[in-house]
Design an enzyme around this catalytic site. Structure first.
Site, PDB file in Angstrom:
ATOM      1  N   ARG A  46      21.964   9.203 -12.532  1.00 10.15           N
ATOM      2  CA  ARG A  46      21.273   8.811 -13.772  1.00 10.15           C
ATOM      3  C   ARG A  46      22.227   8.391 -14.884  1.00 10.15           C
ATOM      4  NH1 ARG A  46      18.379  14.456 -14.212  1.00 10.15           N
ATOM      5  NH2 ARG A  46      20.523  14.946 -13.648  1.00 10.15           N
ATOM      6  N   HIS A  98      27.126  14.843 -19.338  1.00  8.83           N
ATOM      7  CA  HIS A  98      25.720  14.522 -19.643  1.00  8.83           C
ATOM      8  C   HIS A  98      24.860  15.769 -19.625  1.00  8.83           C
ATOM      9  CE1 HIS A  98      24.101  14.820 -15.448  1.00  8.83           C
ATOM     10  NE2 HIS A  98      25.394  14.746 -15.180  1.00  8.83           N
ATOM     11  N   CYS A 101      23.236  18.210 -16.463  1.00  8.96           N
ATOM     12  CA  CYS A 101      24.208  18.088 -15.366  1.00  8.96           C
ATOM     13  C   CYS A 101      24.010  19.216 -14.337  1.00  8.96           C
ATOM     14  CB  CYS A 101      25.631  18.133 -15.924  1.00  8.96           C
ATOM     15  SG  CYS A 101      26.890  17.866 -14.655  1.00  8.96           S
TER      16      CYS A 101
HETATM   17 CO    CO Z   1      26.424  15.812 -13.785  1.00  7.15          CO
END
Ligand code: CO
Length: 211
Positions: A46, A98, A101
């Protein structure tokens, strides 16, 4: 249709799109690469580096691993960073973590996952360094977000501790080091950490180079 065939068909359409826009797209980008940025991100599907930063092929040198970790014995990552710094002469290195995660989530838990435990152990170390701060956060989701942020910060520091980064700082006043977080819920990138060339956060890790 087999799912993988969609990727090959997409590729055909992508080539056509690019050539419609710029007939010299591939002949131009197939020369020597001169990216200004090295991106160290998570393998998470993503967080596509080029897409979230809006750059073209040739602009970003990329290394991705689970939870965007800079491990001092990882020859894969070290080779990428050394090549980026010494040959490509990148001006910026960005470590991008991010929210959401999975690697960080797993490192916060106790489930035995086999080999990947060895990798996630580096994140458990980050937890240990910041245990007091983290365990003062009562909300688990907030604690998880904070560990994601602290992990990015820690990994940027690891870059500063590399001898070839310090040598480039001394000789060429680059690269600048950045820690960013990508918010998978909004798509926004957030700046967290910035280390200017020569600003080693901890002198324990300083190297001296002959003039
Ligand atoms: Co990650």
């Amino acid at each position: 249709m087999e799912t993988y065939k969609r990727l090959l068909l997409n590729n055909k359409a992508w080539v056509e799109d690019k050539l419609n826009l710029r007939p010299d797209f591939f002949t131009k980008s197939s020369g020597v690469q001169k990216p200004e940025f090295l991106w160290i991100g998570c393998s998470d599907s993503r967080v596509p580096a080029e897409e979230v930063t809006g750059v073209e092929p040739g602009e970003l040198f990329v290394h991705r691993n689970i939870a965007n970790v800079v491990v001092h014995t990882d020859f894969n990552m070290l080779s990428v960073v050394q090549y980026a710094v010494e040959v490509l002469k990148v001006r910026h290195i960005i470590v991008c973590g991010h929210y959401g995660c999975g690697g960080i989530k797993a490192a916060m838990g106790r489930q035995h996952l086999g080999l990947i435990n060895k990798w996630l152990r580096h994140i458990k170390d980050v937890y240990r360094f910041h245990k007091t701060e983290l365990e003062a956060i009562p909300d688990e989701a907030k604690r998880y977000e904070r560990l994601i942020e602290l992990n990015v910060d820690e990994q940027v520091h690891h870059l500063a501790e590399l001898s070839f980064v310090q040598r480039a700082w001394k000789n060429e006043q680059r690269p600048m080091l950045h820690g960013w977080i990508y918010d998978i819920h909004t798509g926004h990138l957030k700046q967290m950490t910035k280390i200017d060339p020569g600003q080693l956060p901890n002198e324990i890790y300083a190297y001296e180079f002959p003039d």
